[in-house]
Write a protein that holds these residues in place. Structure first.
Motif, mmCIF file in Angstrom:
data_model
loop_
_atom_site.group_PDB
_atom_site.id
_atom_site.type_symbol
_atom_site.label_atom_id
_atom_site.label_comp_id
_atom_site.label_asym_id
_atom_site.label_seq_id
_atom_site.Cartn_x
_atom_site.Cartn_y
_atom_site.Cartn_z
ATOM 1 N N ARG A 96 0.853 -1.199 0.000
ATOM 2 C CA ARG A 96 0.000 0.000 0.000
ATOM 3 C C ARG A 96 0.883 1.241 0.000
ATOM 4 N NH1 ARG A 96 -4.983 -1.780 4.161
ATOM 5 N NH2 ARG A 96 -4.869 -3.957 3.530
ATOM 6 N N GLN A 97 1.916 1.219 0.833
ATOM 7 C CA GLN A 97 2.832 2.360 0.898
ATOM 8 C C GLN A 97 3.575 2.545 -0.428
ATOM 9 O OE1 GLN A 97 3.197 4.684 3.227
ATOM 10 N NE2 GLN A 97 4.757 5.701 1.998
ATOM 11 N N ALA A 98 4.033 1.452 -1.023
ATOM 12 C CA ALA A 98 4.763 1.555 -2.294
ATOM 13 C C ALA A 98 3.857 2.129 -3.390
ATOM 14 C CB ALA A 98 5.289 0.173 -2.701
ATOM 15 N N LEU A 99 2.602 1.717 -3.389
ATOM 16 C CA LEU A 99 1.669 2.173 -4.427
ATOM 17 C C LEU A 99 1.270 3.627 -4.247
ATOM 18 C CD1 LEU A 99 -0.558 -1.039 -4.543
ATOM 19 C CD2 LEU A 99 0.861 -0.200 -6.435
ATOM 20 N N VAL A 100 1.115 4.065 -2.994
ATOM 21 C CA VAL A 100 0.611 5.432 -2.753
ATOM 22 C C VAL A 100 1.621 6.490 -3.171
ATOM 23 C CG1 VAL A 100 1.341 5.936 -0.355
ATOM 24 C CG2 VAL A 100 -0.914 6.668 -1.160
ATOM 25 N N GLU A 101 2.866 6.071 -3.345
ATOM 26 C CA GLU A 101 3.890 6.992 -3.875
ATOM 27 C C GLU A 101 3.435 7.603 -5.201
ATOM 28 O OE1 GLU A 101 6.698 7.807 -2.424
ATOM 29 O OE2 GLU A 101 7.831 8.762 -4.056
ATOM 30 N N PHE A 102 2.637 6.831 -5.962
ATOM 31 C CA PHE A 102 2.228 7.259 -7.303
ATOM 32 C C PHE A 102 0.773 7.717 -7.342
ATOM 33 C CE2 PHE A 102 5.872 4.493 -7.595
ATOM 34 C CZ PHE A 102 6.716 5.253 -8.400
ATOM 35 N N GLY A 103 0.151 7.888 -6.184
ATOM 36 C CA GLY A 103 -1.194 8.459 -6.137
ATOM 37 C C GLY A 103 -2.181 7.614 -5.363
ATOM 38 N N PRO A 129 -1.853 8.855 4.372
ATOM 39 C CA PRO A 129 -0.590 8.251 3.920
ATOM 40 C C PRO A 129 0.598 9.195 4.039
ATOM 41 C CG PRO A 129 -1.814 9.058 2.038
ATOM 42 C CD PRO A 129 -2.692 9.286 3.242
ATOM 43 N N PHE A 130 1.755 8.626 4.099
ATOM 44 C CA PHE A 130 3.016 9.368 3.979
ATOM 45 C C PHE A 130 3.353 9.376 2.498
ATOM 46 C CE2 PHE A 130 7.567 10.013 3.995
ATOM 47 C CZ PHE A 130 7.752 10.933 5.020
ATOM 48 N N THR A 131 3.438 10.574 1.918
ATOM 49 C CA THR A 131 3.608 10.701 0.462
ATOM 50 C C THR A 131 4.794 11.613 0.152
ATOM 51 O OG1 THR A 131 2.209 12.646 0.279
ATOM 52 C CG2 THR A 131 1.098 10.499 0.180
ATOM 53 N N SER A 133 4.799 14.555 -0.782
ATOM 54 C CA SER A 133 4.578 15.911 -0.248
ATOM 55 C C SER A 133 4.854 15.972 1.259
ATOM 56 C CB SER A 133 3.158 16.388 -0.555
ATOM 57 O OG SER A 133 2.226 15.579 0.115
ATOM 58 N N SER A 134 4.852 14.811 1.911
ATOM 59 C CA SER A 134 5.169 14.789 3.353
ATOM 60 C C SER A 134 6.608 15.226 3.610
ATOM 61 C CB SER A 134 4.981 13.385 3.922
ATOM 62 O OG SER A 134 3.720 12.864 3.625
ATOM 63 N N LEU A 135 7.457 15.124 2.594
ATOM 64 C CA LEU A 135 8.870 15.472 2.756
ATOM 65 C C LEU A 135 9.143 16.941 2.457
ATOM 66 C CD1 LEU A 135 10.528 12.385 1.007
ATOM 67 C CD2 LEU A 135 10.457 12.855 3.452
ATOM 68 N N GLN A 136 8.108 17.669 1.992
ATOM 69 C CA GLN A 136 8.363 19.016 1.480
ATOM 70 C C GLN A 136 8.751 20.023 2.545
ATOM 71 O OE1 GLN A 136 5.058 20.000 -1.020
ATOM 72 N NE2 GLN A 136 5.835 18.722 -2.705
ATOM 73 N N SER A 137 8.419 19.777 3.814
ATOM 74 C CA SER A 137 8.721 20.758 4.846
ATOM 75 C C SER A 137 10.125 20.621 5.420
ATOM 76 C CB SER A 137 7.691 20.637 5.976
ATOM 77 O OG SER A 137 7.766 19.335 6.500
ATOM 78 N N ARG A 138 10.945 19.729 4.812
ATOM 79 C CA ARG A 138 12.305 19.570 5.313
ATOM 80 C C ARG A 138 13.071 20.885 5.277
ATOM 81 N NH1 ARG A 138 14.917 15.293 1.628
ATOM 82 N NH2 ARG A 138 13.487 16.321 0.240
#
Ligand code: THU
Length: 138
Positions: A96-103, A129-131, A133-138
């Motif tokens: 599920r996590q691997a797939l959600v990377e793409f939407g 999900p962790f996607t 965009s979750s990394l954008q606030s780094r």
């Protein structure tokens, strides 16, 4: 405008069923096939590939995803899963996590070799999900 899922269902069922026949599952004896439908209408399949070092095995869904990305696909409409389970099985958490990377709008259809079928959206299977965009606030 992307390809319609309903008209692709027969080809997806066939692709996932054929991939399941190729599964390498000598340890669990639980064979799984997966078929991803791309927005352009292509179908890319995968099967589970187990390993004597058990954690090194890969699920059918992630095998299909790797093949699809390697072939240049990143936009997907649906994934069809076929297994010999008694009931249609949803993808595992890692898939599920691997797939959600793409939407998260991906449709997930799961089927047994006996013909039972279930359908969910990935958003329903993996809420909050962790996607990327979750990394954008780094
Ligand atoms: N497996 C998949 O390929 N997809 C799933 O959605 C669930 C589990 C595989 C992993 C392992 O090879 C076997 O099924 C038993 O867990």
């Amino acid at each position: 405008m992307s390809v319609a899922l309903d008209s692709s269902l027969p080809a997806l069922r066939e692709g996932a069923a054929q991939a399941m026949q190729k599964a390498y599952a000598p340890y669990s004896r639980f064979r799984v096939g997966a078929a991803l439908l791309t927005e352009g209408g292509a179908i890319v399949t995968g099967c589970n590939v187990e390993n004597a070092s058990y954690p090194a095995g890969i699920c059918a869904e992630r095998a299909a995803l790797g093949s699809a990305v390697a072939a240049g696909h990143r936009r997907f409409v649906a994934v069809m899963i076929v297994s010999e389970a008694a009931e249609p099985t949803p993808p595992c958490g890692m898939c599920r996590q691997a797939l959600v990377e793409f939407g998260s709008s991906l449709q997930v259809v799961s089927r047994t070799t006996g013909g039972s079928e279930a359908r969910w959206s990935l958003a329903e299977l993996l809420p909050r999900p962790f996607t990327p965009s979750s990394l954008q606030s780094r």
